[in-house]
Design an enzyme around this catalytic site. Structure first.
Site, PDB file in Angstrom:
ATOM      1  CB  SER A 103      -0.904   0.049   1.256  1.00  0.00           C
ATOM      2  OG  SER A 103      -1.497   1.410   1.394  1.00  0.00           O
ATOM      3  CE1 TYR A 127      -6.116   4.962  -2.390  1.00  0.00           C
ATOM      4  CE2 TYR A 127      -4.247   4.989  -0.890  1.00  0.00           C
ATOM      5  CZ  TYR A 127      -5.465   4.617  -1.226  1.00  0.00           C
ATOM      6  OH  TYR A 127      -6.356   3.689  -0.473  1.00  0.00           O
ATOM      7  CB  THR A 153      -6.327   2.455  -5.392  1.00  0.00           C
ATOM      8  OG1 THR A 153      -5.636   1.272  -4.847  1.00  0.00           O
ATOM      9  CG2 THR A 153      -7.745   2.516  -4.817  1.00  0.00           C
ATOM     10  CE  LYS A 225      -7.173  -2.976  -4.176  1.00  0.00           C
ATOM     11  NZ  LYS A 225      -7.946  -1.977  -3.300  1.00  0.00           N
ATOM     12  CG  HIS A 249     -11.083   0.589  -0.980  1.00  0.00           C
ATOM     13  ND1 HIS A 249     -10.076   1.336  -1.807  1.00  0.00           N
ATOM     14  CD2 HIS A 249     -10.479   0.725   0.410  1.00  0.00           C
ATOM     15  CE1 HIS A 249      -9.233   1.623  -1.229  1.00  0.00           C
ATOM     16  NE2 HIS A 249      -9.216   1.387   0.280  1.00  0.00           N
ATOM     17  NE  ARG A 252     -10.896  -0.387   4.598  1.00  0.00           N
ATOM     18  CZ  ARG A 252     -10.769  -0.557   6.072  1.00  0.00           C
ATOM     19  NH1 ARG A 252     -11.412  -1.637   6.407  1.00  0.00           N
ATOM     20  NH2 ARG A 252      -9.649   0.085   6.762  1.00  0.00           N
ATOM     21  N   GLY A 282     -13.695 -10.554  -0.193  1.00  0.00           N
ATOM     22  CA  GLY A 282     -14.805 -11.741   0.123  1.00  0.00           C
ATOM     23  C   GLY A 282     -14.328 -12.864  -0.141  1.00  0.00           C
ATOM     24  CB  ILE A 283     -11.261 -14.219  -1.861  1.00  0.00           C
ATOM     25  CG1 ILE A 283     -11.880 -13.559  -3.292  1.00  0.00           C
ATOM     26  CG2 ILE A 283     -10.718 -15.627  -2.174  1.00  0.00           C
ATOM     27  CD1 ILE A 283     -12.539 -14.412  -4.303  1.00  0.00           C
TER      28      ILE A 283
HETATM   29  C1  LIG Z   1      -7.503  -2.514   6.667  1.00  0.00           C
HETATM   30  C2  LIG Z   1      -7.745  -2.284   5.091  1.00  0.00           C
HETATM   31  C3  LIG Z   1      -6.731  -1.457   4.678  1.00  0.00           C
HETATM   32  C4  LIG Z   1      -6.948  -1.131   3.231  1.00  0.00           C
HETATM   33  N1  LIG Z   1      -6.050  -0.295   2.758  1.00  0.00           N
HETATM   34  C5  LIG Z   1      -6.060  -0.149   1.405  1.00  0.00           C
HETATM   35  C6  LIG Z   1      -5.042   0.741   0.877  1.00  0.00           C
HETATM   36  O1  LIG Z   1      -3.912   1.329   1.217  1.00  0.00           O
HETATM   37  N2  LIG Z   1      -5.011   0.799  -0.697  1.00  0.00           N
HETATM   38  C7  LIG Z   1      -6.049   0.101  -1.380  1.00  0.00           C
HETATM   39  O2  LIG Z   1      -5.995   0.287  -2.456  1.00  0.00           O
HETATM   40  N3  LIG Z   1      -7.060  -0.684  -0.871  1.00  0.00           N
HETATM   41  C8  LIG Z   1      -7.021  -0.978   0.463  1.00  0.00           C
HETATM   42  N4  LIG Z   1      -7.924  -1.633   1.055  1.00  0.00           N
HETATM   43  C9  LIG Z   1      -8.754  -2.428   0.141  1.00  0.00           C
HETATM   44  C10 LIG Z   1      -8.056  -3.852  -0.111  1.00  0.00           C
HETATM   45  O3  LIG Z   1      -6.900  -3.702  -1.136  1.00  0.00           O
HETATM   46  C11 LIG Z   1      -9.086  -4.806  -0.704  1.00  0.00           C
HETATM   47  O4  LIG Z   1      -9.732  -4.137  -1.672  1.00  0.00           O
HETATM   48  C12 LIG Z   1     -10.140  -5.461   0.254  1.00  0.00           C
HETATM   49  O5  LIG Z   1      -9.547  -5.576   1.564  1.00  0.00           O
HETATM   50  C13 LIG Z   1     -10.341  -6.709  -0.336  1.00  0.00           C
HETATM   51  O6  LIG Z   1     -11.505  -7.253   0.528  1.00  0.00           O
HETATM   52  P1  LIG Z   1     -11.124  -8.681   1.504  1.00  0.00           P
HETATM   53  O7  LIG Z   1     -10.374  -8.058   2.813  1.00  0.00           O
HETATM   54  O8  LIG Z   1     -12.510  -8.906   1.862  1.00  0.00           O
HETATM   55  O9  LIG Z   1     -10.364  -9.605   1.085  1.00  0.00           O
HETATM   56  C14 LIG Z   1      -7.713  -1.996   2.359  1.00  0.00           C
HETATM   57  C15 LIG Z   1      -8.693  -3.046   3.162  1.00  0.00           C
HETATM   58  C16 LIG Z   1      -8.513  -3.025   4.204  1.00  0.00           C
HETATM   59  C17 LIG Z   1      -9.401  -4.139   5.149  1.00  0.00           C
END
Ligand SMILES: Cc1cc2nc3c(=O)[nH]c(=O)nc-3n(C[C@H](O)[C@H](O)[C@H](O)COP(=O)(O)O)c2cc1C
Length: 350
Positions: A103, A127, A153, A225, A249, A252, A282-283
């Site tokens: 990240s 980013y 992203t 992404k 994401h 989120r 969700g995998i």
């Molecule tokens: C705690 C956390 C931090 C994340 N930080 C980033 C990030 O810095 N950059 C980004 O592109 N996605 C971020 N994501 C999204 C993840 O890359 C990803 O899309 C997502 O977690 C996949 O779903 P899963 O957690 O159900 O496997 C974050 C997700 C979580 C849970």
């Protein structure tokens, strides 16, 4: 690895604020829940009487051979859950033969991850910051450190409202910092508050032209992404993306968006063979990996489960999540009469 038990055990080790930051989603967390549930709505249509005495999980991503179609999604701030942070996660990914996506807001820097795990296949999640000079600085560092792709992203024009973080007052503890963002300007340290960071870093004026702009500044392939629609995916590919990652994401950002499982087939159809298509969200099972391949993904990326493994047992814990998911995937292949990733076609799901 029982992922539910692993999460429960991680929860015991972490502060409530850190656990909730990782586990949570935006607003009412509808998409967060649906991401997991959606995979199981696809019924598998297995073949029988195929010789599945050996199955081959290997694949390639952007021309590079990989051990399996399971890679690590970018997540922020790994030192929140383990002192070795992203160095441990990168080590776990390398041991499993998977891509590690670092990240932008990692707590171990680009250079230190490369140094700690020189054998790894690292991608850098970017980013496009409002400050384009800072963006280019990050890109050049990732290139110089031997990272092999940029993951741009695009689902963060602004930050989603994470109500759990408001309730717990989540913030970075002292000593845990976004390591890549320190030192760009003399005397300036980026805010460690997530909302402040987003306000200065995320650029709501970004358009698809950012992909062409980025291509002018890097020789690395670009993975876009955060795409959920076929038309957007086609536009990204036309603008020069080498791959598109279907993602919301992890639930989120905009709550109520469709689950990634449900967005995948449309994106795969729109992209065709002009670029690679990946998916995250969700995998949790090997059978989910099989479903994702059948719906058109070349690879899946996993977020939270890797953090739960890291929280429990550092690099070994994170590696176990990846290798167990791969073992489950191999079993799902065998039970579905599938011998290779290429054989996981759309006829396998309904
Ligand atoms: C705690 C956390 C931090 C994340 N930080 C980033 C990030 O810095 N950059 C980004 O592109 N996605 C971020 N994501 C999204 C993840 O890359 C990803 O899309 C997502 O977690 C996949 O779903 P899963 O957690 O159900 O496997 C974050 C997700 C979580 C849970």
């Amino acid at each position: 690895v029982d992922l539910a038990a692993l999460e429960a055990s991680a929860r015991e080790r972490l502060s409530e604020a850190t656990y909730s930051y990782i586990a949570g989603g935006a607003d009412d967390e509808l998409t967060l829940a649906d991401n997991v549930a959606a995979w199981s709505r696809y019924r598998l249509r297995p073949h029988v009487l195929r010789d599945v005495s050996t199955v081959d999980l290997t694949t390639s991503l952007l021309g590079t051979p990989m051990s399996s179609p399971i890679q690590v999604a970018p997540t922020a701030y790994h030192r929140l859950v383990h002192p070795d942070g992203e160095a441990a996660t990168a080590k776990a990914a390398a041991a499993a033969g998977s891509v590690f996506t670092l990240s932008t807001v990692s707590t171990v820097s680009i250079e230190d991850v490369a140094k700690a795990v020189p054998e790894g296949r690292h991608w850098f999640q970017l980013y496009v910051h409002s400050d384009r000079d800072l963006t280019i600085w990050l890109v050049q560092r990732a290139e110089a450190a031997g990272f092999s792709a940029l993951v741009l992203t695009v689902d963060t024009p602004v930050i989603g409202r994470r109500r759990r973080d408001g309730a717990t007052g989540f913030s970075l503890p002292p000593g845990i910092e976004p390591a890549n963002l320190i030192g760009f300007r003399e005397g300036r340290t980026e805010s460690t508050n997530l909302v402040d960071f987003a306000a200065t870093a995320f650029d709501p004026s970004l358009t698809v032209d950012a992909i062409g702009w980025l291509r002018e500044h890097t020789r690395l392939p670009i993975v876009v992404k955060g795409v959920l629609r076929g038309d957007d995916a086609a536009a990204c590919v036309a603008a020069g993306a080498s791959a598109v990652q279907v993602s919301n994401h992890g639930g989120r950002q905009l709550d109520g968006v469709l689950a990634t499982a449900d967005a995948l087939a449309e994106v795969a159809a729109a992209v065709g063979d002009r670029a690679e298509v990946y998916v995250d969200g969700g995998i949790r099972r090997g059978s989910d990996v099989l479903r994702a391949l059948a719906l058109g993904a070349r690879s899946v990326f996993v977020g939270r489960p890797v953090l739960w493994g890291l929280a429990n047992n550092g690099a070994d814990g994170a590696r176990a999540v990846l290798t167990d998911l791969a073992a489950e995937t191999a079993r799902a292949f065998q039970l579905a009469g599938v011998r290779s990733c290429a054989e996981a076609g759309s006829d396998l799901v309904s």
